[in-house]
Design a protein around this motif. Structure first.
Motif, mmCIF file in Angstrom:
data_model
loop_
_atom_site.group_PDB
_atom_site.id
_atom_site.type_symbol
_atom_site.label_atom_id
_atom_site.label_comp_id
_atom_site.label_asym_id
_atom_site.label_seq_id
_atom_site.Cartn_x
_atom_site.Cartn_y
_atom_site.Cartn_z
ATOM 1 N N GLY A 249 -12.670 -8.317 -36.081
ATOM 2 C CA GLY A 249 -12.541 -9.404 -37.049
ATOM 3 C C GLY A 249 -12.017 -10.683 -36.423
ATOM 4 O O GLY A 249 -12.517 -11.785 -36.696
ATOM 5 N N GLY A 250 -11.008 -10.556 -35.545
ATOM 6 C CA GLY A 250 -10.478 -11.741 -34.879
ATOM 7 C C GLY A 250 -11.473 -12.353 -33.911
ATOM 8 O O GLY A 250 -11.613 -13.578 -33.839
ATOM 9 N N ALA A 251 -12.177 -11.509 -33.155
ATOM 10 C CA ALA A 251 -13.133 -12.025 -32.168
ATOM 11 C C ALA A 251 -14.293 -12.749 -32.840
ATOM 12 O O ALA A 251 -14.718 -13.824 -32.392
ATOM 13 C CB ALA A 251 -13.649 -10.876 -31.302
ATOM 14 N N LEU A 252 -14.822 -12.175 -33.910
ATOM 15 C CA LEU A 252 -15.948 -12.811 -34.600
ATOM 16 C C LEU A 252 -15.549 -14.146 -35.205
ATOM 17 O O LEU A 252 -16.273 -15.147 -35.087
ATOM 18 C CB LEU A 252 -16.484 -11.885 -35.692
ATOM 19 N N THR A 253 -14.398 -14.187 -35.868
ATOM 20 C CA THR A 253 -13.963 -15.437 -36.502
ATOM 21 C C THR A 253 -13.668 -16.505 -35.457
ATOM 22 O O THR A 253 -14.044 -17.672 -35.631
ATOM 23 C CB THR A 253 -12.719 -15.182 -37.365
#
Length: 304
Positions: A249-253
């Motif tokens: 989730g952090g990497a995609l955002t």
């Protein structure tokens, strides 16, 4: 023959003008004119305006100008509906899946639960297990987190970006289970279920959004830390799924923010929105390919 001419003759009379016709339909006479370009416009080509009517071309130009000045979300995309339909849909599906678990547990659980040993034989369980839960408390806690964080994130990111981050966080959570579980242990044959991987992905996405907005994320950091502590202290919780969802989730955002096109004065905002959608779809596709490659690589390296 000798009548006076009073200074002009019949030869000096102006020639009668042809009646105005619609440019798009030359066979149609129209005395109604467009309010912008003042060209004749037939009933089929008339578009209602605040005052009078517009022709098709002027109406299209006006719509394009309005679209270029329309507000955009944090990712540069067009603002969608205010109702967080994706968040509510996920909550509804989780509730329906839990009802199915109560009504037909053998069928629903066996077809939907994720287990590393059968991941390749039943690949749909990478996602379906994210809608199943081990009990009413498990369901209520995850749905409460979705209800609190989902709508706000969905309005900030847009519907399909939010859905992509959530689903890929669920996928990444089960991918981490495959990567970090010992194939010789009993856990390799145990089942994993719950929306926690997706919820942790939303936690990370919310953290990135808050930091990009320049707001204070201290409370969210405390919430994430407490959940991680509970993850490692309570038996039976898939810590691999939580960590995998959090990282994805952090990497995609962060990737979406990094590749977000910048709007400059006078730039075509519609073109920027299309470019943003293409780039962010590529980010989501890269996340999916990464999970697929990790899973296939893990199974390829398993001992015979």
């Amino acid at each position: 023959m000798d009548r006076p001419s009073y200074g002009y003759s019949a030869e000096d009379a102006p020639e009668p003008q042809a009646p105005p016709v619609c440019p798009r339909h030359p066979d149609r006479v129209s005395y109604v004119r467009c309010q912008r370009c003042e060209r004749p416009v037939c009933p089929d080509c008339q578009r209602p305006a605040a005052v009078g009517v517009l022709c098709v071309d002027c109406a299209r130009d006006l719509e394009r100008q309005q679209a270029s000045s329309r507000p955009r979300n944090a990712m540069g995309g067009a603002m969608g509906r205010a109702t967080p339909v994706v968040s509510y849909t996920i909550i509804a599906l989780c509730v329906l899946a839990y009802v199915g678990q109560r009504v037909a547990p053998d069928l629903v659980v066996q077809l939907g639960i994720f287990a590393p040993f059968r991941a390749l034989a039943m690949p749909w369980t990478f996602l379906t297990a994210g809608f199943l839960h081990g009990g009413i408390l498990h369901l209520l806690l995850n749905m409460y987190a979705l209800y609190v964080f989902g709508p706000q994130l969905e309005r900030t990111l847009g519907h399909w970006r939010f859905a992509g981050i959530y689903l890929l966080s669920v996928l990444a959570g089960h991918t981490a289970v495959v990567l970090l579980t010992d194939p010789l242990s009993q856990s390799w044959y145990g089942g994993t279920l719950g929306a926690s991987g997706g919820v942790f992905g939303l936690f990370a996405a919310m953290f990135i959004v808050i930091r990009r907005m320049g707001a204070d994320a201290a409370q969210l950091i405390v919430l994430i830390a407490l959940n991680l502590v509970i993850t490692f202290m309570v038996q039976g919780i898939s810590w691999q799924g939580h960590i995998g969802g959090l990282l994805m989730g952090g990497a995609l955002t962060a990737g979406m923010y990094a590749l977000r096109p910048k709007a400059r004065p006078g730039s075509d905002r519609q073109a920027i929105a299309r470019r943003s959608a293409l780039l962010h779809a590529g980010v989501l596709a890269a996340g999916f390919v990464l999970c697929l490659a990790l899973v296939l690589g893990r199974f390829a390296l398993l001992p015979a």
